[in-house]
Write an enzyme that holds these catalytic residues in place. Structure first.
Site, PDB file in Angstrom:
ATOM      1  N   HIS A   1      33.305  41.913  47.819  1.00 13.21           N
ATOM      2  CA  HIS A   1      34.624  41.669  47.229  1.00 13.21           C
ATOM      3  C   HIS A   1      34.885  42.619  46.062  1.00 13.21           C
ATOM      4  CE1 HIS A   1      37.894  38.797  45.834  1.00 13.21           C
ATOM      5  NE2 HIS A   1      37.638  39.452  44.724  1.00 13.21           N
ATOM      6  N   GLU A   2      33.954  42.634  45.121  1.00 13.84           N
ATOM      7  CA  GLU A   2      34.156  43.484  43.942  1.00 13.84           C
ATOM      8  C   GLU A   2      34.131  44.960  44.309  1.00 13.84           C
ATOM      9  OE1 GLU A   2      35.315  42.259  41.388  1.00 13.84           O
ATOM     10  OE2 GLU A   2      34.881  40.182  41.910  1.00 13.84           O
TER      11      GLU A   2
ATOM     12  N   HIS B   1      39.663  50.357  45.445  1.00 10.50           N
ATOM     13  CA  HIS B   1      41.088  50.421  45.101  1.00 10.50           C
ATOM     14  C   HIS B   1      41.296  51.330  43.889  1.00 10.50           C
ATOM     15  CE1 HIS B   1      45.031  47.831  44.814  1.00 10.50           C
ATOM     16  NE2 HIS B   1      45.265  49.067  45.202  1.00 10.50           N
TER      17      HIS B   1
ATOM     18  N   HIS C   1      37.567  45.984  45.205  1.00  9.94           N
ATOM     19  CA  HIS C   1      38.364  46.317  44.023  1.00  9.94           C
ATOM     20  C   HIS C   1      38.012  47.724  43.523  1.00  9.94           C
ATOM     21  CE1 HIS C   1      40.526  42.646  43.322  1.00  9.94           C
ATOM     22  NE2 HIS C   1      39.445  41.910  43.194  1.00  9.94           N
TER      23      HIS C   1
END
Length: 707
Positions: free
Chosen positions: A499-500, A506, A503
């Site tokens: 998940h991280e 991104h 990010h």
């Protein structure tokens, strides 16, 4: 769930955690302060070995002074307002403040201290005042408005139009249109809010570090896996206890305890210690802070013409209105709570079968869930850990990025680190060109706040025609190595890492021109798409076989375990979804208040939870006194964004399932239209350009077994 806590992006480009001067410190001259010179380091990374606590305050103050001077020059420019001399100049203003803030506010989250907290308390009102001075500057707003009024004639690119629109709205929402009296009211509200949110977050950190359950009787360890016992022994040793075991309310400690401990009274003790953070009527109590923050937000929203804080926040999000948020949450809440009630009956049946003469309580849920999981799927979480060595999982995430886009990650030992737990990587594109730098920091410590997040030391942009590459960090709190065992993750921790990392991608793969809309600077209910879509790959059989290898033998995870993971993927989803959704609804209830009145926090919370129909066997994921996301972070009226983005990510992942798990054509479409674009276009437009149509809620409901 919020494995991640993206830090609220204030005007200088980072979360303003805030601060007070150490009156005894010696003044630091410009020549001595590393923030006042160019960093002759690889890729302009921070020279952590040279930066001392006494350097921050002078650099922050000087950065504020320089920013004020730049803003004054922009506002008083006698030339006709143009996009370049006003909007771009504003977007690029305050380079020193960004530079020092990028380090300081990351440190206050990842490696804080009493001294840094004190600096924060002195800086917070200064930052708040700076932002007010900018957004209430009539001359500056006049220039922004003049450009906005004639933008149809300016032939702006889509990205330029989005940047102009963002700043224009920021000024309006910052009070630019208020009269003099209301501007003063707004300034006082902003200053008080800044200090209250800072205090709220500090209290939660101190509460997290304060509690420890010290056990000295081996019988109290009944049911716990050896790895959990070893971790507790290591914690005890670190705290100076001989021949004892210490459990804390850091999640890597207390979650395994309530999952496996046979000692019901101890499960209750540690869970309720967590659930009552900030609610102990002591110096760390947050009930008044929460109530006052909510009250001030209503006052601010009302001053600006909104009925409530949620309207003020959501106007710029994909959801647009509170009604739209409640509508989505309602579609998922009803089947989720129905499933949770069924799960509760299954757990009660297990209790009864074992001869337990009691009704299921929140401290029983995790424990009996493990028993039911074993009975139904023959799956024990501890069976999986040996295959999830932290380094293997991290390298698996890197491997995924390589398969999708050809990206590589090269460890750099020549780049300074702020803590020994940190590892630094240079990220390169498939042609070998430099993309950016990634810091990973995975283990809990007293100086680090709980949770998991991504942030930027430096965001990507094009400045004066030159590419500024991003410097990104992933910070988490995973199970530590113990003795001769490496860090072995639970499957939930595995998905958190993926998940991280989403990010981080991104931020790293941003290809924007302007700082204010690059990277993760997107609407709150769009920012979780890049993170949550990555979780999908973590449990796919084809992906698991690439990275899930036994830490001792190197054996690839067997098909039998993969099948068990797959079959149990919808297990306990009523609990998981309901626990999260109750927090999202509680957030919305706090921020749809229309009267600026101080309420009794726990009474308000109870009324909210009762109204939604949360069953008593489940505790809301974040109770109000420790709900950092909404009272000390950037998720006020926005915690729903995880489920909003979950609709997007479930639908988006279908694009890969319909082609190939590592389909590079689909991956390139996703990179070009989502990861690279930042906030440079409307998020739904970007999504449709990638996917071909707007998202459907059905894949999410199916994935969670709620259809």
């Amino acid at each position: 769930m919020m494995k991640k806590l993206l830090l609220l992006m204030a005007f200088v480009g980072v979360f303003m955690s805030a601060c007070t001067k150490n009156e005894t410190q010696e003044p630091v001259t410009t020549d001595e302060n590393p923030f006042f010179v160019e960093w002759d380091t690889p890729f302009g990374t921070a020279p952590f070995e040279k930066i001392k606590n006494e350097h921050y305050l002078p650099a922050l103050k000087k950065g504020i002074e320089e920013k004020k001077a730049e803003i004054k020059a922009i506002a008083e420019n006698t030339e006709e307002p143009t996009f370049e001399n006003t909007v771009v100049a504003l977007d690029n203003s305050g380079p020193l403040l960004r530079k020092v803030s990028g380090v300081f506010f990351n440190m206050t989250s990842a490696k804080t201290s009493d001294e840094l907290m004190e600096i924060s308390k002195e800086v917070t009102p200064l930052i708040s005042g700076l932002n007010d001075d900018i957004y209430m500057n009539e001359k500056l707003f006049g220039r922004i408005k003049a450009i906005n009024d004639k933008k149809a004639e300016l032939n702006l690119t889509t990205e330029q139009d989005r940047l102009l629109d963002k700043y224009y709205k920021n000024f309006v929402k910052g009070g630019a249109n208020l009269n003099a009296e209301d501007k003063e009211k707004m300034k006082k509200i902003n200053e008080e809010l800044a200090m209250l949110t800072l205090n709220f977050g500090e209290n939660v950190l101190k509460e997290t570090n304060k509690f420890e359950m010290v056990l000295d009787n081996k019988e109290d360890l009944a049911g716990l896996p050896q790895s959990v016992i070893d971790a507790a022994a290591a914690e005890a040793k670190a705290k100076g206890y001989d021949h004892k075991w210490v459990f804390t309310i850091q999640k890597p400690s207390f979650i395994p305890f309530i999952q496996y401990s046979d000692k019901r009274e101890l499960r209750e003790k540690i869970l309720m210690a967590y659930a009552n953070m900030g609610n102990n009527n002591d110096e760390l109590d947050n009930k008044n802070n929460a109530s006052r923050i909510a009250q001030l937000r209503v006052e601010k929203a009302n001053l600006l013409g909104y009925n409530n804080w949620a309207e003020y926040i959501l106007e710029d999000n994909m959801a647009k209105t509170p009604d739209k948020v409640y509508e989505l949450l309602g579609q998922i809440w009803t089947p989720a709570v129905a499933r949770a009630k069924t799960e509760a009956k299954d757990l009660q049946a297990m209790i009864d079968k074992e001869g337990g003469d009691f009704k299921l309580q929140p401290w029983d849920w995790w424990y009996y869930t493990e028993k039911v999981r074993k009975a139904k799927y023959d799956l024990d979480e501890e069976q999986l850990r040996p295959y999830f060595k932290l380094e293997n999982v991290r390298d698996g995430a890197f491997m995924l990025a390589n398969k999708l886009w050809g990206i590589t990650f090269e460890e750099r030992n020549d780049i300074a680190k702020y803590h020994e737990d940190v590892t630094v990587f240079e990220v390169k594109d498939k042609d070998g060109s430099h993309i950016g730098i990634l810091y990973t920091d995975y283990f809990p410590r007293a100086s680090k706040r709980g949770g998991a997040w991504m942030n930027a030391y430096r965001k990507q942009q094009v400045l004066d025609g030159k590419e500024v590459t991003p410097i990104i960090c992933n910070v988490c709190n995973f199970s530590k190595p113990t003795g001769d065992k490496p860090s072995l993750l639970s499957f939930e921790e595995v998905t958190t890492l993926f998940h991280e990392f989403g990010h981080a991608l991104h931020g790293l793969l941003s290809e924007c021109n302007y700082y204010g809309i690059s990277g993760t600077d997107v609407p709150r209910d769009f920012v979780e798409l890049p993170s949550q879509i990555m979780e999908n790959w973590a449990g796919e059989p084809e992906m698991l076989k690439l990275y899930a290898k036994h830490y001792e033998t190197g054996e690839v995870i067997p098909d039998e375990l993969i099948e068990k993971i797959s079959k149990s993927s919808k297990f306990n989803q009523g609990f998981v979804t309901t626990e999260y959704m109750s927090a999202a609804l509680l957030d919305m209830d706090w921020h749809t208040m229309t009267k600026a009145e101080k309420v009794k926090t726990m009474e308000f919370e109870k009324a909210s939870l009762d109204k939604m129909g949360l069953i008593p066997e489940i505790i809301v994921r974040y109770r109000s006194p420790y709900f950092r996301h909404i009272f000390a972070g950037g998720y006020s009226a926005g915690y729903y964004s995880y489920i909003w983005s979950a609709v997007l990510d479930a639908d988006a992942f279908q694009a890969f399932k319909e082609t190939d798990l590592f389909d590079q054509k689909t991956a390139q479409l996703y990179r070009e239209n989502v990861l690279a674009k930042g906030g440079s276009d409307d998020p739904m437009k970007l999504y449709v350009q990638f996917r071909g149509s707007e998202p459907d809620i059905k894949p999410l409901l199916h994935r969670r077994g709620l259809d």
